[in-house]
Design a protein around this motif. Structure first.
Motif, PDB file in Angstrom:
ATOM      1  N   ASP A 107     -50.616 -18.952  35.124  1.00 34.31           N
ATOM      2  CA  ASP A 107     -49.922 -17.604  35.277  1.00 34.31           C
ATOM      3  C   ASP A 107     -48.928 -17.293  34.615  1.00 34.31           C
ATOM      4  O   ASP A 107     -47.738 -18.038  34.303  1.00 34.31           O
ATOM      5  N   PRO A 108     -49.117 -16.871  33.762  1.00 37.51           N
ATOM      6  CA  PRO A 108     -48.123 -16.800  32.002  1.00 37.51           C
ATOM      7  C   PRO A 108     -46.368 -16.104  32.751  1.00 37.51           C
ATOM      8  O   PRO A 108     -46.016 -15.837  32.350  1.00 37.51           O
ATOM      9  N   GLN A 109     -46.535 -15.216  33.513  1.00 32.77           N
ATOM     10  CA  GLN A 109     -45.349 -14.209  33.733  1.00 32.77           C
ATOM     11  C   GLN A 109     -44.633 -14.963  34.766  1.00 32.77           C
ATOM     12  O   GLN A 109     -42.991 -14.954  34.647  1.00 32.77           O
ATOM     13  N   LYS A 110     -45.398 -16.110  35.548  1.00 36.56           N
ATOM     14  CA  LYS A 110     -44.870 -16.804  36.414  1.00 36.56           C
ATOM     15  C   LYS A 110     -44.023 -18.008  35.413  1.00 36.56           C
ATOM     16  O   LYS A 110     -42.883 -18.149  36.378  1.00 36.56           O
ATOM     17  N   PHE A 111     -44.205 -17.969  34.928  1.00 33.77           N
ATOM     18  CA  PHE A 111     -43.515 -19.198  33.973  1.00 33.77           C
ATOM     19  C   PHE A 111     -42.497 -19.067  33.014  1.00 33.77           C
ATOM     20  O   PHE A 111     -41.855 -19.218  32.966  1.00 33.77           O
ATOM     21  N   ILE A 112     -43.049 -17.136  32.600  1.00 38.14           N
ATOM     22  CA  ILE A 112     -41.577 -17.108  32.371  1.00 38.14           C
ATOM     23  C   ILE A 112     -40.623 -17.052  32.949  1.00 38.14           C
ATOM     24  O   ILE A 112     -39.108 -17.358  32.585  1.00 38.14           O
ATOM     25  N   ALA A 113     -41.128 -16.358  34.706  1.00 38.23           N
ATOM     26  CA  ALA A 113     -39.506 -16.324  35.392  1.00 38.23           C
ATOM     27  C   ALA A 113     -39.693 -17.784  35.354  1.00 38.23           C
ATOM     28  O   ALA A 113     -37.807 -18.023  35.366  1.00 38.23           O
ATOM     29  N   PHE A 114     -39.774 -18.692  35.225  1.00 41.98           N
ATOM     30  CA  PHE A 114     -39.430 -20.443  35.569  1.00 41.98           C
ATOM     31  C   PHE A 114     -38.919 -20.428  33.952  1.00 41.98           C
ATOM     32  O   PHE A 114     -37.456 -21.709  34.800  1.00 41.98           O
ATOM     33  N   LEU A 115     -39.179 -20.190  33.735  1.00 43.92           N
ATOM     34  CA  LEU A 115     -37.957 -20.343  32.135  1.00 43.92           C
ATOM     35  C   LEU A 115     -36.610 -20.337  32.064  1.00 43.92           C
ATOM     36  O   LEU A 115     -35.867 -20.774  31.338  1.00 43.92           O
ATOM     37  N   LYS A 116     -36.707 -18.822  32.735  1.00 44.30           N
ATOM     38  CA  LYS A 116     -35.455 -17.932  33.162  1.00 44.30           C
ATOM     39  C   LYS A 116     -34.542 -18.788  33.906  1.00 44.30           C
ATOM     40  O   LYS A 116     -33.633 -18.338  33.147  1.00 44.30           O
ATOM     41  N   LYS A 117     -35.161 -19.179  35.101  1.00 49.99           N
ATOM     42  CA  LYS A 117     -34.605 -19.913  35.901  1.00 49.99           C
ATOM     43  C   LYS A 117     -34.189 -21.743  35.206  1.00 49.99           C
ATOM     44  O   LYS A 117     -32.916 -22.275  35.993  1.00 49.99           O
ATOM     45  N   LYS A 118     -35.054 -22.019  34.444  1.00 45.48           N
ATOM     46  CA  LYS A 118     -34.354 -23.285  33.740  1.00 45.48           C
ATOM     47  C   LYS A 118     -33.267 -23.210  32.707  1.00 45.48           C
ATOM     48  O   LYS A 118     -32.410 -23.815  31.614  1.00 45.48           O
ATOM     49  N   GLU A 119     -33.060 -22.203  32.392  1.00 41.75           N
ATOM     50  CA  GLU A 119     -31.720 -21.726  31.304  1.00 41.75           C
ATOM     51  C   GLU A 119     -32.190 -21.823  29.945  1.00 41.75           C
ATOM     52  O   GLU A 119     -31.440 -22.092  28.825  1.00 41.75           O
ATOM     53  N   PHE A 120     -33.977 -21.302  29.712  1.00 40.83           N
ATOM     54  CA  PHE A 120     -34.565 -21.714  28.882  1.00 40.83           C
ATOM     55  C   PHE A 120     -33.784 -19.439  27.745  1.00 40.83           C
ATOM     56  O   PHE A 120     -33.818 -19.063  28.455  1.00 40.83           O
ATOM     57  N   THR A 121     -33.954 -19.797  26.425  1.00 40.96           N
ATOM     58  CA  THR A 121     -33.575 -19.017  25.465  1.00 40.96           C
ATOM     59  C   THR A 121     -34.778 -18.673  25.104  1.00 40.96           C
ATOM     60  O   THR A 121     -35.166 -19.275  24.250  1.00 40.96           O
ATOM     61  N   ASP A 122     -34.849 -17.042  24.910  1.00 36.65           N
ATOM     62  CA  ASP A 122     -35.768 -16.220  25.192  1.00 36.65           C
ATOM     63  C   ASP A 122     -35.562 -16.247  23.217  1.00 36.65           C
ATOM     64  O   ASP A 122     -34.847 -15.169  22.713  1.00 36.65           O
ATOM     65  N   LYS A 123     -36.189 -15.797  22.236  1.00 36.99           N
ATOM     66  CA  LYS A 123     -36.148 -16.493  21.265  1.00 36.99           C
ATOM     67  C   LYS A 123     -37.297 -15.137  20.280  1.00 36.99           C
ATOM     68  O   LYS A 123     -36.706 -14.704  19.142  1.00 36.99           O
ATOM     69  N   GLY A 124     -38.124 -14.313  21.701  1.00 34.91           N
ATOM     70  CA  GLY A 124     -38.687 -13.140  21.246  1.00 34.91           C
ATOM     71  C   GLY A 124     -39.767 -13.733  20.820  1.00 34.91           C
ATOM     72  O   GLY A 124     -40.064 -15.196  20.241  1.00 34.91           O
ATOM     73  N   ASN A 125     -41.016 -12.650  20.275  1.00 37.71           N
ATOM     74  CA  ASN A 125     -42.626 -13.218  20.473  1.00 37.71           C
ATOM     75  C   ASN A 125     -42.932 -14.390  21.213  1.00 37.71           C
ATOM     76  O   ASN A 125     -44.009 -14.847  20.411  1.00 37.71           O
ATOM     77  N   ASN A 126     -42.180 -14.176  22.415  1.00 39.55           N
ATOM     78  CA  ASN A 126     -42.867 -15.479  23.740  1.00 39.55           C
ATOM     79  C   ASN A 126     -42.408 -16.680  23.105  1.00 39.55           C
ATOM     80  O   ASN A 126     -43.105 -17.298  23.371  1.00 39.55           O
ATOM     81  N   SER A 127     -41.544 -17.026  22.575  1.00 46.32           N
ATOM     82  CA  SER A 127     -40.840 -18.149  22.028  1.00 46.32           C
ATOM     83  C   SER A 127     -39.678 -18.520  22.700  1.00 46.32           C
ATOM     84  O   SER A 127     -38.907 -17.501  23.437  1.00 46.32           O
ATOM     85  N   PHE A 128     -39.526 -19.789  23.550  1.00 48.08           N
ATOM     86  CA  PHE A 128     -38.396 -20.073  24.121  1.00 48.08           C
ATOM     87  C   PHE A 128     -37.845 -21.436  23.443  1.00 48.08           C
ATOM     88  O   PHE A 128     -39.214 -22.402  23.238  1.00 48.08           O
ATOM     89  N   GLN A 129     -36.668 -22.390  23.689  1.00 45.70           N
ATOM     90  CA  GLN A 129     -35.711 -23.117  24.066  1.00 45.70           C
ATOM     91  C   GLN A 129     -34.600 -23.284  24.355  1.00 45.70           C
ATOM     92  O   GLN A 129     -34.021 -22.394  24.880  1.00 45.70           O
TER      93      GLN A 129
END
Length: 412
Positions: A107-129
């Motif tokens: 579930d990509p959307q659930k994974f994105i929500a997980f990354l936000k909880k883990k305080e990953f920075t959204d760099k745009g174009n589905n890229s995170f750091q």
């Protein structure tokens, strides 16, 4: 009879279910590119089995299992499909620090929500750091890496290429927790990874007696670093830094000893008084510096010295500037070149005429690594020593942890 007729099929169904959940593994490796030169595999089911066994046999860890359970559960619910074999790879002709992996997403959307909880920075174009972890989501997959430089190449090779080749895990791992494999053309050299209560071993030979003998010899010392390497080992390690240095330096062996010391460092800055006069200001801070002795045996010490001069590594004061820790002094003799720090002399370890590198833990090491998180510092402080050994075609690495109440898998 009716009960037996019901129980037997149920037992068979249970046995089949247990087999598929615990023992059956998908050994098709779909996410390793053709230009990978190193592959790391982790057997997820074996790792989970070892974790559960350690948990059951160490009731003292149960009191702290709530937090771990919540963390584990959050990861399971992150939208990632846990593979039977986690595939990590290094791509040929990239930096040694660049490692990548491709994960399937339920579930990509659930994974994105997980990354936000883990305080990953959204760099745009589905890229995170986050720190040195880079992620890119592409449809139902996530490319992860310690860098993002090869993401586009990986995406084209593994996710957009319909004729992507599939490798067999049996060619890389043989019933161990993990493996590291070096690929050169059609040749694959495998090293097993094994985890016990207080150590991690990486080796390509099941007979570790010769290395245990070496480890027992080195137990007598107390230096932070001890190493001896022959020409072949120098050549192997120089590939990670400078491919030509081993041959250009004409080195045939290397021996080094180092200790750590905390010293006062003077910082000079300037400020202005009320009359706009420049005033020098001195401040002091404690930093960790090594004291060391490096002996490079050479086929031709003049050529070794000339190579170092051509690289501008020797200044007018005969200091070896390729080592950032100053001051030091470099000198040559008939058999090679010697580099020594001048702040404090070190007691050189005895010559063993073996190939090894030994790092012993030191509180000055992890206390000076200020960029690390508390968890990372705690993990490093738990290590007793790291030892590399080589004899002929046999290689061995041991990461030895300090004795603890819990096995490593529950501590880390």
């Amino acid at each position: 009879m009716k009960k037996k007729k019901i129980i037997v099929p149920l037992l068979l169904l249970l046995a089949v279910a247990v087999y598929f959940v615990v023992f059956h593994k998908d050994k098709n490796l779909r996410y390793i590119p053709e230009n990978a030169d190193t592959v790391v595999l982790i057997d997820s089911k074996k790792l989970m089995g070892q974790y559960l066994f350690s948990l059951v046999t160490h009731p003292s860890s149960w009191s702290g299992s709530d937090t771990k359970g919540k963390s584990s559960a959050s990861f399971k619910d992150s939208g990632i499909r846990i593979p039977d074999f986690l595939q990590i790879f290094h791509i040929k002709d990239t930096k040694f620090s660049e490692w990548y992996s491709v994960l399937e997403l339920k579930d990509p959307q659930k994974f994105i929500a997980f990354l936000k909880k883990k305080e990953f920075t959204d760099k745009g174009n589905n890229s995170f750091q986050k720190d040195q972890i880079f992620l890119m989501i592409e449809g139902g997959h996530c490319i992860a890496g310690s860098s993002d430089l090869a993401f586009e190449t990986i995406k084209k090779q593994l996710l957009q290429n319909t004729s992507n080749h599939v490798l067999d895990a049996n060619n890389f791992i043989q019933n161990t927790l993990g493996s590291i494999s070096f690929i050169s053309g059609q040749k694959i050299q495998n090293f097993s990874i094994e985890l016990s209560d207080d150590e991690i071993e990486i080796k390509n030979n099941s007979n570790a007696e010769i290395f245990n003998t070496l480890a027992s010899k080195l137990q007598k010392g107390n230096q932070f670093l001890e190493l001896e390497l022959d020409q072949e080992n120098i050549r192997n390690f120089s590939r990670f830094f400078n491919k030509s240095i081993a041959d250009s330096s004409h080195a045939i062996s290397l021996k080094a000893t180092a200790n750590l010391e905390q010293v006062n460092d003077t910082i000079i800055s300037y400020e202005y008084d009320d009359n706009f006069n420049e005033v020098e200001k001195k401040t002091f801070q404690k930093i960790t510096q090594p004291n060391y002795s490096i002996d490079i045996q050479s086929k031709d010490s003049e050529k070794t010295w000339g190579y170092f001069q051509s690289k501008k590594w020797i200044n007018g004061e005969n200091q070896f500037t390729a080592i950032p820790f100053q001051p030091n002094q470099i000198s040559k003799n008939n058999s090679g070149v010697v580099i020594k720090s001048t702040r404090k002399s070190v007691i050189e370890s005895p010559q063993l005429k073996e190939n090894y590198i030994l790092f012993r833990n030191n509180t000055l090491l992890y206390s000076s690594l200020k960029t690390l998180s508390n968890t990372e510092k705690r993990t490093i402080s738990d290590i007793d020593y790291v030892l590399y050994g080589n004899k002929s075609q046999d290689y061995w690495v041991k990461i030895k942890a300090k004795k603890g109440d819990l096995p490593l898998i529950l501590r880390w």
